[in-house]
Structures are given as C-alpha cells and as structure tokens.
Design a protein around this motif. Structure first.
Motif, PDB file in Angstrom:
ATOM      1  N   LYS A  72       0.843  -1.195   0.000  1.00 57.53           N
ATOM      2  CA  LYS A  72       0.000   0.000   0.000  1.00 57.53           C
ATOM      3  C   LYS A  72       0.874   1.239   0.000  1.00 57.53           C
ATOM      4  O   LYS A  72       1.792   1.356   0.799  1.00 57.53           O
ATOM      5  CB  LYS A  72      -0.896   0.001   1.231  1.00 57.53           C
ATOM      6  N   ARG A  73       0.605   2.176  -0.906  1.00 59.76           N
ATOM      7  CA  ARG A  73       1.412   3.390  -1.015  1.00 59.76           C
ATOM      8  C   ARG A  73       1.152   4.311   0.166  1.00 59.76           C
ATOM      9  O   ARG A  73       0.010   4.541   0.547  1.00 59.76           O
ATOM     10  CB  ARG A  73       1.087   4.112  -2.334  1.00 59.76           C
ATOM     11  N   ARG A  74       2.234   4.844   0.750  1.00 55.64           N
ATOM     12  CA  ARG A  74       2.127   5.742   1.884  1.00 55.64           C
ATOM     13  C   ARG A  74       1.435   7.036   1.446  1.00 55.64           C
ATOM     14  O   ARG A  74       1.741   7.620   0.427  1.00 55.64           O
ATOM     15  CB  ARG A  74       3.527   6.062   2.410  1.00 55.64           C
ATOM     16  N   GLN A  75       0.452   7.495   2.267  1.00 53.05           N
ATOM     17  CA  GLN A  75      -0.282   8.707   1.927  1.00 53.05           C
ATOM     18  C   GLN A  75       0.312   9.947   2.609  1.00 53.05           C
ATOM     19  O   GLN A  75       0.020  11.064   2.229  1.00 53.05           O
ATOM     20  CB  GLN A  75      -1.750   8.555   2.325  1.00 53.05           C
ATOM     21  N   PHE A  76       1.114   9.774   3.661  1.00 51.00           N
ATOM     22  CA  PHE A  76       1.722  10.923   4.337  1.00 51.00           C
ATOM     23  C   PHE A  76       3.181  10.607   4.621  1.00 51.00           C
ATOM     24  O   PHE A  76       3.510   9.624   5.288  1.00 51.00           O
ATOM     25  CB  PHE A  76       1.011  11.233   5.658  1.00 51.00           C
ATOM     26  N   GLY A  77       4.067  11.450   4.133  1.00 49.11           N
ATOM     27  CA  GLY A  77       5.481  11.325   4.423  1.00 49.11           C
ATOM     28  C   GLY A  77       6.175  10.218   3.648  1.00 49.11           C
ATOM     29  O   GLY A  77       5.555   9.434   2.916  1.00 49.11           O
ATOM     30  N   ARG A  78       7.465  10.185   3.819  1.00 51.64           N
ATOM     31  CA  ARG A  78       8.289   9.190   3.142  1.00 51.64           C
ATOM     32  C   ARG A  78       9.293   8.615   4.126  1.00 51.64           C
ATOM     33  O   ARG A  78       9.795   9.311   5.004  1.00 51.64           O
ATOM     34  CB  ARG A  78       9.053   9.821   1.974  1.00 51.64           C
ATOM     35  N   VAL A  79       9.594   7.340   3.945  1.00 52.03           N
ATOM     36  CA  VAL A  79      10.612   6.676   4.752  1.00 52.03           C
ATOM     37  C   VAL A  79      11.590   5.998   3.797  1.00 52.03           C
ATOM     38  O   VAL A  79      11.182   5.321   2.850  1.00 52.03           O
ATOM     39  CB  VAL A  79       9.995   5.623   5.700  1.00 52.03           C
ATOM     40  N   MET A 133       6.059  16.581   3.975  1.00 51.80           N
ATOM     41  CA  MET A 133       5.847  17.905   3.406  1.00 51.80           C
ATOM     42  C   MET A 133       5.094  18.762   4.428  1.00 51.80           C
ATOM     43  O   MET A 133       3.971  18.432   4.814  1.00 51.80           O
ATOM     44  CB  MET A 133       5.056  17.821   2.105  1.00 51.80           C
ATOM     45  N   GLY A 134       5.730  19.836   4.902  1.00 48.39           N
ATOM     46  CA  GLY A 134       5.096  20.692   5.896  1.00 48.39           C
ATOM     47  C   GLY A 134       4.046  21.600   5.280  1.00 48.39           C
ATOM     48  O   GLY A 134       3.945  21.736   4.053  1.00 48.39           O
ATOM     49  N   PRO A 135       3.239  22.247   6.125  1.00 45.55           N
ATOM     50  CA  PRO A 135       2.205  23.166   5.637  1.00 45.55           C
ATOM     51  C   PRO A 135       2.784  24.320   4.826  1.00 45.55           C
ATOM     52  O   PRO A 135       2.072  24.936   4.029  1.00 45.55           O
ATOM     53  CB  PRO A 135       1.541  23.686   6.926  1.00 45.55           C
ATOM     54  N   ASP A 136       4.069  24.612   5.043  1.00 52.27           N
ATOM     55  CA  ASP A 136       4.710  25.695   4.320  1.00 52.27           C
ATOM     56  C   ASP A 136       5.301  25.249   2.985  1.00 52.27           C
ATOM     57  O   ASP A 136       5.980  26.017   2.300  1.00 52.27           O
ATOM     58  CB  ASP A 136       5.807  26.322   5.181  1.00 52.27           C
ATOM     59  N   GLY A 137       5.045  23.977   2.620  1.00 56.88           N
ATOM     60  CA  GLY A 137       5.546  23.471   1.349  1.00 56.88           C
ATOM     61  C   GLY A 137       6.981  23.009   1.375  1.00 56.88           C
ATOM     62  O   GLY A 137       7.535  22.638   0.338  1.00 56.88           O
ATOM     63  N   GLN A 138       7.593  23.017   2.553  1.00 54.90           N
ATOM     64  CA  GLN A 138       8.977  22.580   2.691  1.00 54.90           C
ATOM     65  C   GLN A 138       9.027  21.096   3.075  1.00 54.90           C
ATOM     66  O   GLN A 138       8.241  20.638   3.897  1.00 54.90           O
ATOM     67  CB  GLN A 138       9.695  23.402   3.764  1.00 54.90           C
ATOM     68  N   LEU A 139       9.951  20.377   2.438  1.00 51.68           N
ATOM     69  CA  LEU A 139      10.159  18.976   2.783  1.00 51.68           C
ATOM     70  C   LEU A 139      11.010  18.928   4.045  1.00 51.68           C
ATOM     71  O   LEU A 139      12.155  19.378   4.054  1.00 51.68           O
ATOM     72  CB  LEU A 139      10.858  18.234   1.637  1.00 51.68           C
ATOM     73  N   ARG A 140      10.447  18.370   5.108  1.00 53.64           N
ATOM     74  CA  ARG A 140      11.100  18.438   6.403  1.00 53.64           C
ATOM     75  C   ARG A 140      11.461  17.045   6.912  1.00 53.64           C
ATOM     76  O   ARG A 140      10.588  16.185   7.065  1.00 53.64           O
ATOM     77  CB  ARG A 140      10.202  19.135   7.420  1.00 53.64           C
ATOM     78  N   ALA A 152      10.140   4.872  12.398  1.00 55.23           N
ATOM     79  CA  ALA A 152       9.978   6.008  11.491  1.00 55.23           C
ATOM     80  C   ALA A 152       8.507   6.226  11.152  1.00 55.23           C
ATOM     81  O   ALA A 152       8.020   7.364  11.108  1.00 55.23           O
ATOM     82  CB  ALA A 152      10.788   5.783  10.214  1.00 55.23           C
ATOM     83  N   ASP A 153       7.769   5.128  10.919  1.00 51.74           N
ATOM     84  CA  ASP A 153       6.339   5.231  10.625  1.00 51.74           C
ATOM     85  C   ASP A 153       5.577   5.843  11.809  1.00 51.74           C
ATOM     86  O   ASP A 153       4.674   6.669  11.629  1.00 51.74           O
ATOM     87  CB  ASP A 153       5.770   3.851  10.301  1.00 51.74           C
ATOM     88  N   ASP A 154       5.934   5.419  13.014  1.00 50.20           N
ATOM     89  CA  ASP A 154       5.248   5.947  14.199  1.00 50.20           C
ATOM     90  C   ASP A 154       5.496   7.447  14.347  1.00 50.20           C
ATOM     91  O   ASP A 154       4.593   8.201  14.726  1.00 50.20           O
ATOM     92  CB  ASP A 154       5.744   5.222  15.457  1.00 50.20           C
ATOM     93  N   TRP A 155       6.717   7.883  14.041  1.00 45.43           N
ATOM     94  CA  TRP A 155       7.024   9.311  14.139  1.00 45.43           C
ATOM     95  C   TRP A 155       6.194  10.098  13.141  1.00 45.43           C
ATOM     96  O   TRP A 155       5.623  11.148  13.468  1.00 45.43           O
ATOM     97  CB  TRP A 155       8.521   9.543  13.900  1.00 45.43           C
ATOM     98  N   LEU A 156       6.096   9.599  11.920  1.00 45.78           N
ATOM     99  CA  LEU A 156       5.281  10.276  10.903  1.00 45.78           C
ATOM    100  C   LEU A 156       3.817  10.311  11.311  1.00 45.78           C
ATOM    101  O   LEU A 156       3.116  11.310  11.064  1.00 45.78           O
ATOM    102  CB  LEU A 156       5.441   9.572   9.558  1.00 45.78           C
ATOM    103  N   ALA A 157       3.339   9.250  11.936  1.00 49.66           N
ATOM    104  CA  ALA A 157       1.942   9.226  12.386  1.00 49.66           C
ATOM    105  C   ALA A 157       1.694  10.308  13.427  1.00 49.66           C
ATOM    106  O   ALA A 157       0.644  10.970  13.424  1.00 49.66           O
ATOM    107  CB  ALA A 157       1.597   7.847  12.956  1.00 49.66           C
ATOM    108  N   ASP A 158       2.677  10.530  14.317  1.00 53.62           N
ATOM    109  CA  ASP A 158       2.529  11.581  15.328  1.00 53.62           C
ATOM    110  C   ASP A 158       2.494  12.961  14.682  1.00 53.62           C
ATOM    111  O   ASP A 158       1.697  13.831  15.078  1.00 53.62           O
ATOM    112  CB  ASP A 158       3.690  11.511  16.323  1.00 53.62           C
ATOM    113  N   VAL A 159       3.360  13.166  13.689  1.00 53.32           N
ATOM    114  CA  VAL A 159       3.379  14.456  12.997  1.00 53.32           C
ATOM    115  C   VAL A 159       2.062  14.684  12.272  1.00 53.32           C
ATOM    116  O   VAL A 159       1.503  15.801  12.294  1.00 53.32           O
ATOM    117  CB  VAL A 159       4.551  14.520  12.003  1.00 53.32           C
ATOM    118  N   GLN A 160       1.541  13.653  11.642  1.00 53.40           N
ATOM    119  CA  GLN A 160       0.270  13.787  10.933  1.00 53.40           C
ATOM    120  C   GLN A 160      -0.858  14.156  11.897  1.00 53.40           C
ATOM    121  O   GLN A 160      -1.720  14.989  11.577  1.00 53.40           O
ATOM    122  CB  GLN A 160      -0.055  12.479  10.205  1.00 53.40           C
TER     123      GLN A 160
END
Length: 381
Positions: free
Chosen positions: A4-11, A24-31, A43-51
């Motif tokens: 399944k393709r990731r819908q938020f962030g990249r690892v 991708m932050g709200p300001d359009g910057q890849l963070r 890494a997935d858990d961290w992205l889930a928290d950011v989302q």
C-alpha cells in the motif's frame, strides 16, 4: 501484490541501515525528522505523530525554535513595557544567570532536565535562593512566551515552586530599640528612622517625601510615590505599583514633636522641598545611609537588622491594635483590590485610631524604660 502506497510522508533506508523519515510541511517545505530511526516501524510511528499534530493544528515549525535563547531573551526584555528598574533587573538576570548556561542553545533544545541541572548548579555555587528563584521565574516567563509564539509546544520549566521566594523570618526591633537606633543616627535622620518604624514607610517612600506631603496639624503623612536607585547610580521617581500604594498614614502623637522639629531644622523650604536631605542638600544615597545604619546598629548592640525590617516593627505594632487585615494592608500600601481602595477613601478616622493604638504602646514602653526620660516630648534634633 504491491504494498500500500504511503499517503503521508516518506521513509527511506540509509546506507547505515537506519531509516530516515520526511514529510511535506504546511509551508511546502520537505522536512526531515530531527534524527534517524533504528527500524522502519519507528519512522512510521514518528510520521503518524506528525500527521496527528497537523490534523489537530498543533504543528510547530521546527526551524522557528532554532533561535538562540539569549537573542530571544534580550528581545523579550526590550519589548516589554517595564519600569526602568525592573528592566534593569531582568537584563542582569539574563546576562549573569541565564545566558551563561542557555545563551547559545536554541529554545527548542532547552529541556526540563537542563533547567533542573541549571537551578541545582546555581544553588550549589552559593547563589542566593531568592536570586535563583527570580532567575527561574524569568526563564519560565520567557519560555512561556515562546509557547504562546508557537515556537515550542511545552514550557520546560516544570519545577514545582521553583520560582517561590522563601524569605526567612526577619528580626523585629522593639520600641526601645527603635528609639535607641534613632538616637544613634545623625540628627537629620532621627525622624526618618521613627517614621520608617512607626508609620511602616519604605526607604524609597521616605526620601521621596516633600513638605506638602506632611500635614503637621493633622499629624498625617501622604505617600504619593518612591525614589529608587539604578545600578548606574541614577535615581528615578516611581508612582506606586497600585493605587493602594498612594495612601495617607497617621503619625503616632508620641513622635510628632520629633517630626515637627525635623521639619523646622532639616527639611528644605517650600511646598516641594525635600523632607529628608543629606548634609549637602541632596537626596540621601542608600549606600551612604546604610553605612550610618550599620554603625548605629553596632553602637547599640543590634545585629542583622536591616532598615526595611522597621516596617515589620510597625506592622506588628499595628496588628496589636484592633485593625483588620484590610486596614493593615491599607496602612502598608499593599492592597490592590477595588473594595480595599473604596474603603481606604473613608478610612482617615480609622487610620488615626490605629496610630493612637501604636502611640499607646510607645508610651507604655517608654514608661518601662530605665534611664532619663525625654523621647515623647524631646524635640531636639
């Protein structure tokens, strides 16, 4: 079947074997995450928290909090509408007590553990608990503004009662000790000592008095402000912090002859003339007066008594009358509630009764004193 393709962030897996997370932050910057992860799951858990933060509106720009603490703190002090003496104090606290430890750290890098370590080190270095408490309170307030500014999510100052100033109980001079100290001082400062004790006036309030503030017929002193000294020696006149600080205090009748004699001999002429002036006609300097005060204390055998402790004497004596807590706070200029201010406007008769109660204690103490009489009626300077 393709994953399944990731819908938020990249690892992605790095050559080191660790995993990097980016979004991708709200300001359009890849963070990227501030650190790499041991497993893809981490890494997935961290992205889930950011989302989740983004969805709840709790996201903070990680670059915004990279400002050095000292830069932020100096700007914080400069931008506040502070009294000059307060601004000077805050600048000293930042420069001497906060910047050496936190100055180069970014605000985001100040942790609760770092704050606890700093505070303990300050105390272990012999810095007074009161100074450490004031520095901690300032640090907490500055970082609280950083939270409000959206730079950090949580204030790292989490020490329970870390900003509480624990003041040890100060000594209280007896009535006879007050008179002994007044007699041991230079004649021009005798009335200052008596008013400081029996009217519970602060040093700054006393040296700010003008002739128009002393009503000898009514036996009243009007407090309209105070004079404070900055570290550079400059003196500034300040209005009270609250309207309650502007008050009229009754003078006990036993010391009124001393005040009358002082006004005749030492006070400057004219309505705006200073009540207390030095030998050269200037407002007394606190450090010079302290030298005279310490000598007088030594001459009469009293140790560890500060001039400000005379207020405690006056407050204690007033508490022995039937004055209510509100009346005591009004006399000391410490009430800031609207109700107390309204009551203050109609309290002149009650203020005179409190002063008469203090006067009775003075007379009784002088009667018990061994040696020559003369304080109650002695107007000599």
């Amino acid at each position: 079947m393709a994953g399944k393709r990731r819908q938020f962030g990249r690892v992605r897996k790095l050559p080191s074997g660790r995993y990097q997370a980016r979004y991708m932050g709200p300001d359009g910057q890849l963070r990227p995450a501030p650190e790499t992860f041991r497993t893809k799951r981490d890494a997935d858990d961290w992205l889930a928290d950011v989302q989740t933060e983004l969805r709840q509106g709790d996201w903070r720009d990680p670059d915004a909090a990279k400002v050095p603490f000292e830069n932020y703190a100096v700007a914080w002090v400069a931008e506040r509408p502070l009294a000059r003496s307060t601004g000077e104090l805050y600048a000293i606290l930042v420069r001497v007590h906060l910047a050496p430890t936190f100055g180069r750290l970014s605000i985001a890098d100040i942790t609760p553990a770092a704050v606890r370590t700093w505070r303990r080190a300050r105390l272990d270095d012999g810095i007074g608990p009161t100074t450490v408490a004031k520095a901690y309170s300032l640090l907490r307030t500055i970082l609280g503004t950083a939270v409000d500014d959206g730079l950090i999510r949580r204030n790292p100052c989490q020490i329970r009662n870390g900003g509480a100033v624990v003041t040890p109980e100060r000594p209280t001079a007896s009535i006879l000790e007050v008179f002994a100290l007044a007699d041991a001082m230079q004649a021009r400062y005798r009335a200052l000592v008596l008013l400081g004790a029996f009217c519970a006036l602060r040093w700054g309030e006393l040296v700010a008095l003008r002739r128009q503030d002393v009503d000898l017929d009514a036996g009243m002193v009007r407090v309209r402000g105070s004079i404070s000294e900055l570290n550079n020696g400059e003196r500034i006149y300040k209005a009270p912090k609250s309207e309650a600080g502007k008050r009229t205090v009754a003078i006990p009748k036993s010391i009124l002859p001393v005040i009358v004699a002082h006004m005749r001999q030492f006070a400057e002429p004219g309505r705006d003339g200073g009540v207390f002036v030095g030998p050269k006609g200037a407002i007394p300097r606190r450090n010079h007066f302290n030298g005279l005060w310490h000598k007088a204390c030594a001459d009469v055998g009293i140790k560890g008594l500060r001039f400000h402790d005379l207020r405690h004497t006056g407050n204690t004596m007033a508490s022995y009358t039937d004055a209510s807590t509100r009346e005591l706070m009004i006399r000391l200029g410490q009430s800031s509630t609207r109700a107390a201010l309204i009551y203050q406007h109609g309290s002149r008769q009650r203020e005179r009764e409190i002063a008469d109660g203090i006067d009775s204690q003075i007379i009784e103490a002088l009667k018990r004193r061994s040696g020559p009489k003369g304080h109650a009626g002695d107007t000599g300077g």
